[in-house]
Scaffold this active site. Structure first.
Site, PDB file in Angstrom:
ATOM      1  N   GLU A 318      -8.983  -3.725  14.696  1.00  0.00           N
ATOM      2  CA  GLU A 318      -7.922  -2.801  14.283  1.00  0.00           C
ATOM      3  C   GLU A 318      -6.892  -2.595  15.381  1.00  0.00           C
ATOM      4  O   GLU A 318      -5.680  -2.756  15.176  1.00  0.00           O
ATOM      5  CB  GLU A 318      -8.521  -1.455  13.884  1.00  0.00           C
ATOM      6  CG  GLU A 318      -7.497  -0.425  13.437  1.00  0.00           C
ATOM      7  CD  GLU A 318      -6.841  -0.779  12.111  1.00  0.00           C
ATOM      8  OE1 GLU A 318      -5.670  -1.231  12.138  1.00  0.00           O
ATOM      9  OE2 GLU A 318      -7.490  -0.622  11.071  1.00  0.00           O
ATOM     10  N   ASP A 322      -2.931  -3.798  15.423  1.00  0.00           N
ATOM     11  CA  ASP A 322      -1.858  -2.806  15.462  1.00  0.00           C
ATOM     12  C   ASP A 322      -0.934  -3.017  16.651  1.00  0.00           C
ATOM     13  O   ASP A 322       0.291  -3.031  16.516  1.00  0.00           O
ATOM     14  CB  ASP A 322      -2.447  -1.388  15.527  1.00  0.00           C
ATOM     15  CG  ASP A 322      -3.205  -1.006  14.271  1.00  0.00           C
ATOM     16  OD1 ASP A 322      -3.057  -1.707  13.251  1.00  0.00           O
ATOM     17  OD2 ASP A 322      -3.951  -0.002  14.316  1.00  0.00           O
ATOM     18  N   SER A 570      -3.734  -2.225   6.954  1.00  0.00           N
ATOM     19  CA  SER A 570      -3.748  -1.925   8.387  1.00  0.00           C
ATOM     20  C   SER A 570      -2.674  -2.716   9.113  1.00  0.00           C
ATOM     21  O   SER A 570      -2.192  -2.297  10.169  1.00  0.00           O
ATOM     22  CB  SER A 570      -5.119  -2.258   8.993  1.00  0.00           C
ATOM     23  OG  SER A 570      -6.091  -1.325   8.584  1.00  0.00           O
ATOM     24  N   ASP A 611      12.484  -5.431  -4.250  1.00  0.00           N
ATOM     25  CA  ASP A 611      11.569  -5.054  -5.326  1.00  0.00           C
ATOM     26  C   ASP A 611      10.524  -6.145  -5.541  1.00  0.00           C
ATOM     27  O   ASP A 611      10.848  -7.332  -5.566  1.00  0.00           O
ATOM     28  CB  ASP A 611      12.365  -4.833  -6.612  1.00  0.00           C
ATOM     29  CG  ASP A 611      11.572  -4.078  -7.662  1.00  0.00           C
ATOM     30  OD1 ASP A 611      10.472  -3.581  -7.341  1.00  0.00           O
ATOM     31  OD2 ASP A 611      12.056  -3.984  -8.805  1.00  0.00           O
ATOM     32  N   GLY A 630      11.209  -1.822 -10.289  1.00  0.00           N
ATOM     33  CA  GLY A 630      11.262  -0.425  -9.898  1.00  0.00           C
ATOM     34  C   GLY A 630       9.993  -0.009  -9.176  1.00  0.00           C
ATOM     35  O   GLY A 630       9.169  -0.834  -8.783  1.00  0.00           O
ATOM     36  N   ASP A 632       6.272   1.195  -8.505  1.00  0.00           N
ATOM     37  CA  ASP A 632       4.981   1.044  -9.176  1.00  0.00           C
ATOM     38  C   ASP A 632       3.883   1.442  -8.204  1.00  0.00           C
ATOM     39  O   ASP A 632       4.071   1.428  -6.984  1.00  0.00           O
ATOM     40  CB  ASP A 632       4.779  -0.396  -9.664  1.00  0.00           C
ATOM     41  CG  ASP A 632       4.942  -1.420  -8.554  1.00  0.00           C
ATOM     42  OD1 ASP A 632       4.086  -1.457  -7.639  1.00  0.00           O
ATOM     43  OD2 ASP A 632       5.923  -2.196  -8.580  1.00  0.00           O
TER      44      ASP A 632
END
Length: 941
Positions: A318, A322, A570, A611, A630, A632
Site C-alpha cells: 500500500e 501510494d 488504492s 465520461d 452521466g 453512475d
C-alpha cells in the site's frame, strides 16, 4: 433489625429524590462484526472510562457553509475559513453542556467526577459497569474474536429523551472500530489483567485486524511479478502496464516544474503499513530519476514510523504504491506522509483527525482510540510513550487515503460525527479523497449482508454493502477504471473489471447532498435498474458514490525489491490527488488559494471529466451497477481531464501573460473556459430578426465546436510525454517548423528531465561526433521545457545521432531524437471574411470569471467560448474564440463586442476559423497550387 429498616428507608428516600427520565434508544447495533461472539457478562465492579461526545452547534447549516466556499456560483468561492472560525462555529452550546451534566449528576455521577476535554467537545468520567448500566439502561458483555481477542461492548443503550439532542454518541458502548494489530495480542492480555475494566480494546470490525493490518480488505491487490526490461516502451503497453507517463497521457497532465512552499500533497498510512526507501529508489531510478534518494516529509502521529520490522507486499504494498506514484506525478512538489500509530497500538481514522484538529480530539480512550502514552507496554521498543497527538499537525491542501471501512461496521452517529470533521477540513480549504473500495457493490473482502440475519455472508448473495468514509458527502470518493484490453492510451477507458471492481452504490446513512441531487435523480430517471429495495437503498434520497474515478489496474510498483502489477482504488485515489495538487500549484503561483472541497464544482461542471460509459461493478451475486452516460455508481462523473479541470471556471488560475499579443494568432491552443458546450435546447433568441435554429442543427454546431476544441489540445500531453513538439509550439519556443529539403546538421532532442544540463547533453551526444552547439529551451521563468537542440559538425553525424539516440534511455527517460526542421517563410494572408467564429483579442489577464460571463451575457446565439491557454504553463494567453450558431449571429456578436472596453483595454474582435478548418483550407489551397486564392477567413500568421 432497626438498622436494616433505617437503611432501607434511606434508600427509598434517595430513590424518590432522583428524577425520573423517559429513556429512548440512542444507538444500537444490528449485527456483530465478522468473527465476534458474545461471551460472559461483564463484572459489575469493573470500571469503564466513559466519554460523551457532545452535539455540535450549527450542524444543520454545515452544507450551506461548505457550499458557500465551494460552489462555483458562490461569490465567496475559495474564501476558506480559519481553524478558529470553524472551532467557534461548531463548538457545543452551553445548553448542551449543562443539560448533559444535569442528567449525569441527577443520576448519581458527582460533578467532581466529570471533566471536560481540552477540545471542549467531550465530557469524561470513570464509572463502574453497574453505574453505567443503570445510567444507560444497557447490559455490558465481554465479546471475543475468533483469534481470542476480547472486547467490551453492549448491544444498545438509552438516554433521556430531553438529552438525546445534546449527545452525538457515548463510548464505550456499541462501537467496534479500532484495531489491535495481530502481532500484539499480548497487549490484550495485559489489559485484561488490569482493574479498570478494559478487558480489551476495540478492534476494527469487518476487517477485524485493523485498517493497516495485512489482512485488511481495503489494501491493494497484488498481481504477477514482472521484468523491468519489459516496461520501458511505456505508452505502447499502457493497457497492460501502467506507469506515471501512461497516467500523464491518459489524463493529459504535464510533469510538474515548480515547488511552491505552500503546496504539499498529503498521503495517509496506518502502521504497520510502511514504505521501503529501497523500493522508492528502485522505482524512481526507472521512472523519475532525479528523485532517487528522496523521501516524503514525515508527519509522525502517535509514534507512527515507516517500520521495517515486517516486510512483504502485505506490509509494504500500500505505502509503496501510494508514495511511488504520488511523488513521481507531482515532482518536484513536496509529499507529506502522515504515518499514524505505533507498532503496538495502531490507529484509527479518528486518531488521524485528532492530530489535525484539537477541537475534535476526545483525549485518551482505551475503548475507541489508542492510549498514549501507552501504560500497558512500557519498555516495548514498538510502543509510543509520548502524549497523544491532539491537534498540532497541519492539514495539507490535498489528502488522499486508500483505506476504508464498510458503512455497516460502525454506527450512524459515529460516522456522522467523523463525516462532519471532513466538512470542517473542506471549510479550511482541504480536498479530502478516499478510495471507494475494490469489491463492486460488496464490502471489504467481498462481504454482503444477509437480508434475514443482517450478518455478513460470503458475498454470493445478499444486500449491497457500501463503504465508509466514501459515503460521507464531504469527501471525494474515487472509483477505478482501466484501459480496455488491446486499446491505446488515448482511447476511452472502461470501469475496472480486472482483479478488482470499482466500489460504488448508495448510502444507508447519509442523505443526498444538494450538489449531487440532479446527477443521482438523472441516473434513476434514465436507467431501468433490475434491483429493488431488497438489494440497495433505492429511495433516491441518499448519497451516491463514487464521485470521480481514475485508472486502477496493472500499476507497475516496486515492492520489496521486485516490480509487480498492482490493482485497486488504492491506486486511483493518489492519482486524482496528484492532479488536484498540480492544479493547486498553478493557483498558488498565481496568488490564489487552494481549490478545497471539489465536489460541488465537479457536479456543476461534469463536462470537465471524461465520461465512462462501459463496464460494471459486480458483487453480491449480481452484475452490480453499470457505467452509463452521466454520473453512475460505478465510476462517478468519470475520469480527470487536466486541461479542462485546470481551466474550469473555478479551478483556473490567473497569471501573467506568457507571450506578446502579436503572436496570439499563431496558434489556437485554446480549451473551453466553460465546463461543457451548452446544450442546444437551452439557447434562446430574443431578437426577432434571428431565427431559432432547429435543435439538431444547433446540436451539430455545439458538437463541432467541442470537436474543434478537442483537436486543438489532443497533442499537449502526448508531446510532454514523448518529447515531440507540435509545429505551433515549436513556433512559440523558437523551434523550426517546416522540413528543409536539404540535409540538416541539427537534431531535436525531447522528453528530457527538467533538470538536465547542457553539458550533460553535450557529453552524451559527443559519442557520435563533434557537437558544435547545444541549446536547451527555457520558458520566461527560466525553467526548462524538457527539450532542446544539438548541432553537429556535419549532416552525416546528425543523421547518425538520430539513428543511435532516438528512443534511447537517458537518465531514466527515453529520448525523442529527430531531425530539426527549418522555419518556413511566414505567409501573408488576406483579412478574414465573415464566419460563425469570432476571435477576441487584447483580453486583460485581470479579467475575472464574472467579467467574462458578463461580457457574453447579452450576446445572442453563442454556442461555445474558449479561452486560449499556453500549453506548457497552463496560463491564459490574452485571447479567446467564440462560436455562434450561424454567420448572422456572429455578425451581430461582432458588432456588439467591437468597441467594448474590459479592464481598461479595448477588445480586438475579428472573424476566425477553427484550427482544423484553417489547416484544411491551407492544404486544399496548396494542392491546387495557389494558396493565396484560398486564404479568405484565415488569420494572419
Amino acid at each position: 433489625m432497626r438498622t436494616a429498616i433505617i437503611s432501607l428507608s434511606a434508600l427509598v428516600a434517595v430513590s424518590l429524590a432522583l428524577p425520573s427520565f423517559n429513556h429512548v434508544v440512542h444507538e444500537k447495533r444490528d449485527r456483530l462484526p465478522l468473527g465476534w461472539k458474545q461471551r460472559e457478562k461483564l463484572q459489575g465492579s469493573a470500571v469503564l472510562p466513559m466519554r460523551i461526545a457532545l452535539a455540535q452547534s450549527n450542524l444543520e447549516k454545515a452544507e450551506e457553509y461548505l457550499l458557500e466556499v465551494s460552489h462555483p456560483d458562490s461569490p465567496n468561492f475559495g474564501k476558506h475559513w480559519t481553524h478558529e472560525q470553524i472551532a467557534n462555529k461548531f463548538a457545543p452550546s452551553q445548553e448542551s453542556v449543562d443539560s448533559v451534566k444535569q442528567w449525569l449528576t441527577s443520576s448519581g455521577i458527582a460533578s467532581e467526577r466529570i471533566s471536560r476535554s481540552q477540545s471542549m467537545g467531550w465530557l469524561k468520567f470513570d464509572a463502574t459497569v453497574e453505574e453505567v448500566e443503570n445510567l444507560l439502561k444497557a447490559e455490558y458483555f465481554v465479546y471475543r474474536h475468533e483469534t481470542g481477542k476480547p472486547h467490551v461492548s453492549c448491544a444498545k443503550y438509552h438516554v433521556p429523551d430531553n438529552v438525546t439532542g445534546h449527545i452525538d454518541f457515548i463510548m464505550p458502548t456499541v462501537h467496534f472500530d479500532v484495531k489491535i494489530p495481530q502481532a500484539v495480542a499480548k497487549n490484550v492480555e495485559k489489559r485484561a489483567a488490569t482493574t479498570t475494566a478494559a478487558v480489551g480494546v476495540p478492534v476494527e470490525t469487518h476487517a477485524a485486524l485493523g485498517i493497516g493490518d495485512p489482512t485488511s480488505g481495503s489494501l491493494p491487490k497484488k498481481g504477477i511479478n514482472i521484468n523491468i526490461k519489459g516496461i520501458i516502451d511505456e505508452l505502447k503497453n499502457c493497457n497492460k502496464r501502467i506507469t506515471p507517463n501512461c497516467l500523464r497521457a491518459l489524463y493529459r497532465f504535464p510533469p510538474g516544474v515548480t515547488a511552491n512552499p505552500k503546496n504539499s500533497y498529503g498521503i495517509v498510512e496506518y502502521t504497520p503499513q510502511a514504505y521501503l526507501q529501497s523500493d522508492l529508489d528502485l522505482f524512481f531510478a526507472n521512472f523519475s530519476k532525479n528523485q532517487v534518494q528522496r523521501t516524503p516529509t514525515l508527519a509522525s502521529i502517535d509514534g507512527g514510523i515507516p517500520q521495517t520490522t515486517n516486510k512483504g507486499f502485505a506490509f509494504n504494498g500500500e505505502s509503496d504504491l501510494d508514495l511511488e506514484y504520488a511523488m513521481a506525478l507531482i515532482n518536484p512538489q513536496k509529499t507529506t506522509l502522515y504515518q499514524v500509530g505505533d507498532q503496538v497500538e495502531g490507529a484509527s481514522f479518528n486518531d488521524f483527525l485528532d492530530a489535525l484538529d484539537g477541537s475534535y480530539c476526545a483525549g485518551d480512550d482505551p475503548f475507541q482510540d489508542a492510549t498514549y502514552p501507552d501504560p500497558f507496554n512500557v519498555g516495548d521498543p514498538g510502543s509510543y510513550q509520548g502524549p497523544k497527538n491532539c491537534g498540532g499537525f497541519s492539514a495539507t491542501k490535498v489528502i488522499s487515503t486508500s483505506y476504508g471501512y464498510n458503512e455497516a461496521d460502525l454506527t450512524a452517529a459515529y460516522e456522522q460525527r467523523q463525516c462532519n470533521e471532513y466538512m470542517k477540513l473542506g471549510l479550511a480549504g482541504t480536498s479530502f479523497l478516499y478510495s471507494s473500495g475494490d469489491y463492486g457493490v460488496a464490502g471489504n473482502r467481498g462481504r454482503c449482508i444477509d437480508p434475514v440475519t443482517k450478518e455478513y455472508n460470503d458475498g454470493s448473495s445478499g444486500i449491497f454493502n457500501p463503504g465508509f468514509p466514501s459515503t460521507c458527502p464531504y469527501v471525494t470518493a474515487v472509483g477505478a477504471t482501466q484501459i480496455k484490453p488491446g486499446a491505446s492510451v488515448t482511447e476511452p477507458e472502461e470501469a475496472c473489471e480486472t482483479v478488482i471492481y470499482s466500489g460504488g452504490g448508495f448510502s444507508n446513512v447519509f442523505p443526498l447532498p444538494s450538489y449531487q441531487a440532479s446527477a443521482v435523480k438523472s441516473f434513476f430517471a434514465n436507467n431501468a435498474l433490475p434491483y429493488g429495495a431488497d438489494r440497495f437503498n433505492n429511495s433516491q434520497q441518499t448519497r451516491g458514490f463514487p464521485d470521480i474515478s481514475a485508472n486502477g489496474a496493472n500499476y507497475v510498483v516496486a515492492v520489496v525489491g521486485n516490480f509487480s502489477l498492482v490493482y485497486g482504488t488504492s491506486a486511483s485515489s493518489p492519482v486524482v490527488g496528484s492532479i488536484l495538487t498540480l492544479i493547486n500549484e498553478a493557483r498558488f503561483a498565481a496568488g490564489k488559494g487552494s481549490i478545497g472541497f471539489i465536489n460541488p464544482t465537479l457536479y456543476a461542471n461534469p463536462g470537465t471529466l471524461n465520461d465512462i460509459t462501459t463496464g460494471g461493478n459486480q458483487g453480491c451475486g449480481t452484475p452490480g451497477f453499470s457505467a452509463v452516460a452521466g454520473w453512475d455508481p460505478v465510476t462517478g462523473l468519470g475520469t480527470p481531464n487536466f486541461p479542462n479541470l485546470n481551466l474550469s471556471r473555478r479551478f483556473a488560475s490567473e497569471a501573467v501573460q506568457t507571450q506578446p499579443e502579436s503572436e496570439a494568432k499563431d496558434d489556437d491552443s485554446s480549451i473551453a473556459a466553460s465546463s461543457e458546450v451548452q446544450a442546444a435546447e437551452e439557447q434562446t433568441f430574443d431578437e426577432p430578426s434571428i431565427k431559432r435554429k432547429d435543435p439538431g442543427t444547433i446540436g451539430e454546431a455545439a458538437s463541432s465546436a467541442a470537436k474543434n476544441t478537442a483537436e486543438s489540445i489532443k497533442d499537449t500531453v502526448i508531446g510532454a510525454v514523448t518529447g515531440s513538439v507540435p509545429a505551433s509550439e515549436a513556433k512559440q519556443s523558437g523551434a523550426p517548423e517546416a522540413a528543409s529539403d536539404e540535409g540538416n546538421d541539427t537534431v531535436y532532442v525531447g522528453n528530457l528531465f527538467f533538470d538536465v544540463r547542457e553539458e550533460e547533453i553535450r557529453k552524451e551526444f559527443e559519442k557520435i561526433g563533434r557537437v558544435t552547439s547545444v541549446k536547451l529551451i527555457y520558458d520566461n521563468r527560466g525553467l526548462s521545457k524538457g527539450f532542446g537542440y544539438v548541432s553537429y559538425n556535419t549532416t552525416a553525424e546528425a543523421a547518425k545521432a538520430v539513428e543511435h539516440f532516438n528512443m534511447k534511455t537517458f537518465e531514466g527517460r527515453r529520448m525523442a531524437v529527430q531531425p530539426a526542421f527549418q522555419k518556413a517563410p511566414k505567409r501573408k494572408e488576406s483579412p478574414s471574411g465573415p464566419t460563425r467564429t469570432l476571435f477576441i483579442g487584447n483580453i486583460s489577464f485581470d479579467m475575472t470569471d464574472k467579467e467574462l460571463a458578463d461580457l457574453f451575457r447579452d450576446v445572442k446565439g453563442v454556442v461555445d467560448v474558449r479561452v486560449a491557454i499556453d500549453r506548457r504553463t497552463g496560463q491564459p494567453r490574452g485571447f479567446a474564440h467564440a462560436d455562434f450558431v450561424d454567420i448572422e449571429t456572429a455578425k451581430a456578436g461582432r458588432e456588439y463586442l467591437f468597441q467594448k472596453v474590459v479592464c481598461g483595454r479595448p477588445l480586438r474582435v475579428d472573424y476566425s476559423l477553427s484550427t482544423s478548418r484553417r489547416m484544411n483550407n491551407w492544404n486544399n489551397a496548396s494542392e491546387q497550387g495557389n494558396p493565396k486564392e484560398h486564404t479568405a477567413g484565415l488569420e494572419e500568421t
